[in-house]
Design a protein around this motif. Structure first.
Motif, PDB file in Angstrom:
ATOM      1  N   THR A   7     -15.345   5.334  -4.078  1.00  0.00           N
ATOM      2  CA  THR A   7     -14.297   4.936  -4.975  1.00  0.00           C
ATOM      3  C   THR A   7     -13.920   3.738  -4.821  1.00  0.00           C
ATOM      4  O   THR A   7     -13.710   2.934  -5.993  1.00  0.00           O
ATOM      5  CB  THR A   7     -13.298   5.798  -4.627  1.00  0.00           C
ATOM      6  OG1 THR A   7     -13.456   7.187  -4.937  1.00  0.00           O
ATOM      7  CG2 THR A   7     -12.071   5.529  -5.543  1.00  0.00           C
ATOM      8  N   LYS A  10     -16.279   1.156  -6.526  1.00  0.00           N
ATOM      9  CA  LYS A  10     -16.350   1.064  -7.982  1.00  0.00           C
ATOM     10  C   LYS A  10     -15.160   0.200  -8.243  1.00  0.00           C
ATOM     11  O   LYS A  10     -15.276  -0.507  -9.314  1.00  0.00           O
ATOM     12  CB  LYS A  10     -16.080   2.310  -8.564  1.00  0.00           C
ATOM     13  CG  LYS A  10     -17.353   3.305  -8.505  1.00  0.00           C
ATOM     14  CD  LYS A  10     -17.000   4.884  -8.797  1.00  0.00           C
ATOM     15  CE  LYS A  10     -18.118   5.745  -8.781  1.00  0.00           C
ATOM     16  NZ  LYS A  10     -18.042   7.099  -8.956  1.00  0.00           N
ATOM     17  N   GLN A  11     -14.059   0.181  -7.582  1.00  0.00           N
ATOM     18  CA  GLN A  11     -12.826  -0.794  -7.923  1.00  0.00           C
ATOM     19  C   GLN A  11     -13.024  -2.253  -7.472  1.00  0.00           C
ATOM     20  O   GLN A  11     -11.925  -2.842  -7.740  1.00  0.00           O
ATOM     21  CB  GLN A  11     -11.581   0.049  -7.273  1.00  0.00           C
ATOM     22  CG  GLN A  11     -11.395   1.456  -7.906  1.00  0.00           C
ATOM     23  CD  GLN A  11     -10.260   2.246  -7.002  1.00  0.00           C
ATOM     24  OE1 GLN A  11     -10.014   1.733  -6.029  1.00  0.00           O
ATOM     25  NE2 GLN A  11      -9.725   3.411  -7.564  1.00  0.00           N
ATOM     26  N   ALA A 107      -7.061   4.333  -3.323  1.00  0.00           N
ATOM     27  CA  ALA A 107      -8.002   4.917  -3.479  1.00  0.00           C
ATOM     28  C   ALA A 107      -8.224   6.371  -2.385  1.00  0.00           C
ATOM     29  O   ALA A 107      -9.275   7.185  -2.808  1.00  0.00           O
ATOM     30  CB  ALA A 107      -9.259   4.083  -3.115  1.00  0.00           C
TER      31      ALA A 107
END
Length: 374
Positions: A7, A10-11, A107
Motif C-alpha cells: 500500500t 503505491k502511494q 496506510a
C-alpha cells in the motif's frame, strides 16, 4: 494478510508530491528554490527515492547503504548551495519526519501492526543516520558562500545543541574536536555588532576556540577541557575587546553532548562576580540560593543591612578572598588592620552574624557573591 508495504509503495508518488508541497508552503527559502523547475524536479525525485528505498530496506530488514547515504548527503549539499539557512534546514527535516509518520498512519490497517512496528523501529536509527548525512552535505554546500567566521559561529551553536553532524564536518574548518570541551559563558554588557564580530574573530584566531553570541550580552566559547591557559587568555582578550569586566561561568562536558554543561555554565555566569573564571564548585551555594527565591530574598535583606556601614561588602570580599588573613585583607583595602576589625565588628552588629565563624563564612560569603554578581 497484511499488504502494508504494498500500500505504501503505491502511494509513493502522491506522498512525495504532498511532502514537497508541504515544505514549499511552510518554508519560503525552500519555496524560492522550488521556483526553478529543475530544483523542483530534484526535490520530487529525492522524496520518491527516499520513500522507495525505505520500503525496500524495511522489507529486507536492511540498513541504509553507503550509496543511499551519499545520495542523501548530495541532496543536502544542494540545499546548502542554494543559501538555505540552518533554521530552515531543521524545519525541513522536521517536516519530512512528520510527513513520513503521517503516511505510515494513513496506510496502516487493523492487520498491519507487526510490520508497522518493524518500520517504526527501522526509522529510529536509520532516520537519524539520514538526517546526519543530509546535514553534513548541507554544511558542505554552505561553504561555497558562508564566510569563515559565520561557519565558526554555526559550528559552535551546533555543537552546543548536540548536533553531531557539526563534529563530523569539523575537519573542514580545521577543528580537532577533543573528547571534552570546557564551555565558557561570559555575561557581558550589550555590545555593537562590530565588537561582537571582533570577539568571535579573536577567540578563533588567537585561541583556536569556536565561539558565538546568544543575544547581545551572552558570549559562548568552546575550549578543550584542561587547557586552562587558553581559557584565561580568551577571557583576557575578551575583556580587552569589551573594555571592562564581566561575569564568567564555565563547565565541562563531552563534545558530543554539551547541552548540560552549557546550561550549567550559563547558571554559573548569572550568580558569579565579574573578573574571574568560576565553576559550579566555586559558587555552589550561590547557585542553590538563586534557585530558591525565599533564600535569595533573605540574602538580599542581609545585603541591605550592610549598606549602612562603610564599604562593608567590599571589606567582607577582601577578608574572604584573603582566607581571613587580617593584615593581607587590610593591605588590599588600604586601611589599617584596626579599621578592618572595626568594620567586621560593624557587620556583626548589623547582621547578628560573626564573619569569622563557620556559620558566618557560609552565609556572608554568599551575600557578598550575590551582591557583586548584581
Amino acid at each position: 494478510m497484511s499488504d502494508f508495504l504494498g500500500t505504501l509503495r503505491k502511494q509513493v508518488p502522491a506522498n512525495a508530491r504532498r511532502v514537497v508541497e508541504l515544505c514549499t508552503g511552510d518554508l519560503p527559502e525552500y519555496a524560492a528554490a522550488a521556483g526553478d523547475p529543475r530544483e523542483y524536479a530534484d526535490m520530487l525525485d529525492f522524496a520518491v527515492f527516499i520513500r522507495r528505498r525505505t520500503i525496500e530496506l524495511v522489507a529486507g530488514d536492511e540498513p541504509l547503504t553507503a550509496d543511499d547515504l551519499a545520495v542523501v548527503a548530495a541532496t543536502g549539499e544542494r540545499r546548502g548551495e542554494t543559501g538555505m539557512s540552518r533554521a530552515a534546514l531543521r524545519r525541513l527535516l522536521t517536516l519530512h519526519a512528520s510527513a513520513t509518520l503521517n503516511e505510515i498512519q494513513e496506510a496502516s490497517g487493523p492487520a498491519d501492526l507487526p510490520v508497522t512496528m518493524r518500520m517504526l523501529g527501522w526509522l529510529g536509527p536509520q532516520g537519524t543516520a539520514a538526517q546526519q548525512a543530509y546535514t553534513t552535505g548541507f554544511l558542505q554546500g554552505q561553504k561555497r558562500f558562508l564566510p569563515e567566521m559565520a561557519q565558526v559561529r554555526q559550528f559552535a551553536e551546533m555543537v552546543l545543541a548536540g548536533e553531531v553532524a557539526a563534529i563530523a564536518n569539523a575537519g573542514e574548518l580545521g577543528v580537532r574536536v577533543p573528547g571534552c570541551y570546557e564551555v565558557i559563558v561570559a555575561r557581558t554588557p550589550d555590545v555593537a555588532k562590530e565588537v561582537a564580530a571582533e570577539a568571535v574573530h579573536a577567540a578563533w584566531r588567537r585561541c583556536g576556540a569556536p565561539a558565538t553570541w546568544f543575544g547581545p550580552g551572552e558570549f559562548v566559547a568552546l575550549v578543550p577541557a584542561g587547557q586552562e591557559t587558553t581559557a584565561v587568555r580568551l577571557v583576557s582578550d575578551l575583556t580587552e575587546i569589551i573594555g571592562g569586566p564581566f561575569s564568567v561561568g564555565t563547565a565541562s562536558g563531552p563534545a558530543t553532548a554539551l547541552s548540560e554543561a552549557f546550561a550549567l555554565a550559563r547558571r554559573v555566569s548569572r550568580v558569579t562576580r565579574a573578573g574571574h573564571l568560576h565553576t559550579a564548585a566555586d559558587v555552589f551555594i550561590e547557585l542553590g540560593a538563586a534557585d530558591l527565591p525565599e533564600i535569595d530574598r533573605w540574602l538580599h535583606q542581609l545585603a541591605g543591612r550592610l549598606t549602612v556601614g562603610p564599604d562593608l561588602v567590599e571589606t567582607l570580599d577582601a577578608y574572604y578572598r584573603h582566607d581571613l588573613n587580617r593584615p593581607r585583607a587590610a593591605a588590599a583595602l588600604r586601611i589599617h588592620p584596626r579599621s578592618l576589625d572595626y568594620r567586621l565588628q560593624r557587620v556583626r552588629e548589623l547582621t547578628g552574624i560573626d564573619p569569622a565563624s563557620t556559620h558566618g563564612i557560609r552565609i556572608l560569603s554568599a551575600v557578598v557573591s550575590r551582591v557583586l554578581a548584581g
